[in-house]
Design a protein around this motif. Structure first.
Motif, PDB file in Angstrom:
ATOM      1  N   GLN A   5       5.095   6.123   7.918  1.00 20.08           N
ATOM      2  CA  GLN A   5       5.743   7.318   8.443  1.00 20.08           C
ATOM      3  C   GLN A   5       5.113   7.721   9.774  1.00 20.08           C
ATOM      4  N   MET A   6       3.800   7.583   9.887  1.00 20.33           N
ATOM      5  CA  MET A   6       3.121   7.920  11.139  1.00 20.33           C
ATOM      6  C   MET A   6       3.545   6.964  12.256  1.00 20.33           C
ATOM      7  N   ILE A   7       3.636   5.682  11.941  1.00 16.74           N
ATOM      8  CA  ILE A   7       4.073   4.698  12.940  1.00 16.74           C
ATOM      9  C   ILE A   7       5.496   4.996  13.385  1.00 16.74           C
ATOM     10  N   SER A   8       6.363   5.310  12.427  1.00 18.03           N
ATOM     11  CA  SER A   8       7.762   5.633  12.746  1.00 18.03           C
ATOM     12  C   SER A   8       7.838   6.850  13.652  1.00 18.03           C
ATOM     13  N   GLU A   9       7.103   7.884  13.312  1.00 18.54           N
ATOM     14  CA  GLU A   9       7.106   9.103  14.117  1.00 18.54           C
ATOM     15  C   GLU A   9       6.619   8.823  15.538  1.00 18.54           C
ATOM     16  N   ASP A  10       5.579   8.015  15.662  1.00 16.61           N
ATOM     17  CA  ASP A  10       5.054   7.679  16.992  1.00 16.61           C
ATOM     18  C   ASP A  10       6.087   6.911  17.821  1.00 16.61           C
ATOM     19  N   ARG A  11       6.772   5.989  17.203  1.00 16.59           N
ATOM     20  CA  ARG A  11       7.786   5.199  17.923  1.00 16.59           C
ATOM     21  C   ARG A  11       8.971   6.070  18.335  1.00 16.59           C
ATOM     22  N   ILE A  12       9.370   6.984  17.476  1.00 16.36           N
ATOM     23  CA  ILE A  12      10.464   7.895  17.820  1.00 16.36           C
ATOM     24  C   ILE A  12      10.056   8.788  18.989  1.00 16.36           C
ATOM     25  N   LYS A  13       8.849   9.322  18.959  1.00 14.09           N
ATOM     26  CA  LYS A  13       8.370  10.162  20.058  1.00 14.09           C
ATOM     27  C   LYS A  13       8.327   9.384  21.366  1.00 14.09           C
ATOM     28  N   LYS A  14       7.840   8.148  21.322  1.00 10.19           N
ATOM     29  CA  LYS A  14       7.763   7.317  22.527  1.00 10.19           C
ATOM     30  C   LYS A  14       9.157   7.029  23.072  1.00 10.19           C
ATOM     31  N   ALA A  15      10.097   6.695  22.186  1.00 12.20           N
ATOM     32  CA  ALA A  15      11.469   6.421  22.619  1.00 12.20           C
ATOM     33  C   ALA A  15      12.102   7.663  23.241  1.00 12.20           C
ATOM     34  N   TYR A  16      11.825   8.824  22.667  1.00 12.31           N
ATOM     35  CA  TYR A  16      12.348  10.081  23.220  1.00 12.31           C
ATOM     36  C   TYR A  16      11.763  10.342  24.605  1.00 12.31           C
TER      37      TYR A  16
END
Length: 124
Positions: A5-16
């Motif tokens: 979940q932490m990895i997913s959140e980080d990737r979403i933030k980076k993409a945003y």
């Protein structure tokens, strides 16, 4: 919070932050929400899956009618009546194939149905 979940959140933030969400279809437009109140709550997910995959109620009805006509043909002794039923089956099959082509799925169901009818005729 687990590691995935932490990895997913980080990737979403980076993409945003990189602006990858800015040119998506429908960006800035209101979402179209469906009215599913007429569908029982326990069936809504299944309904959405079927609908999103392109399945329609008309397709289901035509399949049912085709099976009924096929059963009638199998039990029919009169050749004139059988020819009429075969004509009805061909019309239903044509409509079914039109629906399937709208879904952009290739189907050879008419080929197989005609082949099945030829086999059944030879077996009699």
């Amino acid at each position: 919070m687990d590691m995935f979940q932490m990895i997913s959140e980080d990737r979403i933030k980076k993409a945003y932050e990189d602006g990858e969400f800015e040119n998506l279809p429908g960006y800035g437009k209101p979402m179209k929400l469906e009215d599913l109140l007429h569908i029982p709550e326990e069936l809504r997910m299944a309904y959405k899956l079927l609908k999103n995959s392109g399945y329609s109620e008309e397709e289901s009805r035509i399949r049912q009618e085709m099976m009924t006509i096929e059963d009638l043909i199998k039990k029919c002794d009169d050749s004139t009546e059988r020819a009429g039923l075969q004509k009805k089956l061909n019309e239903k099959l044509l409509r079914f194939n039109q629906l399937m082509s709208k879904r952009r799925k290739t189907t050879n169901s008419s080929l197989f149905k005609n082949y099945e009818m030829k086999i059944q005729t030879k077996l009699k």
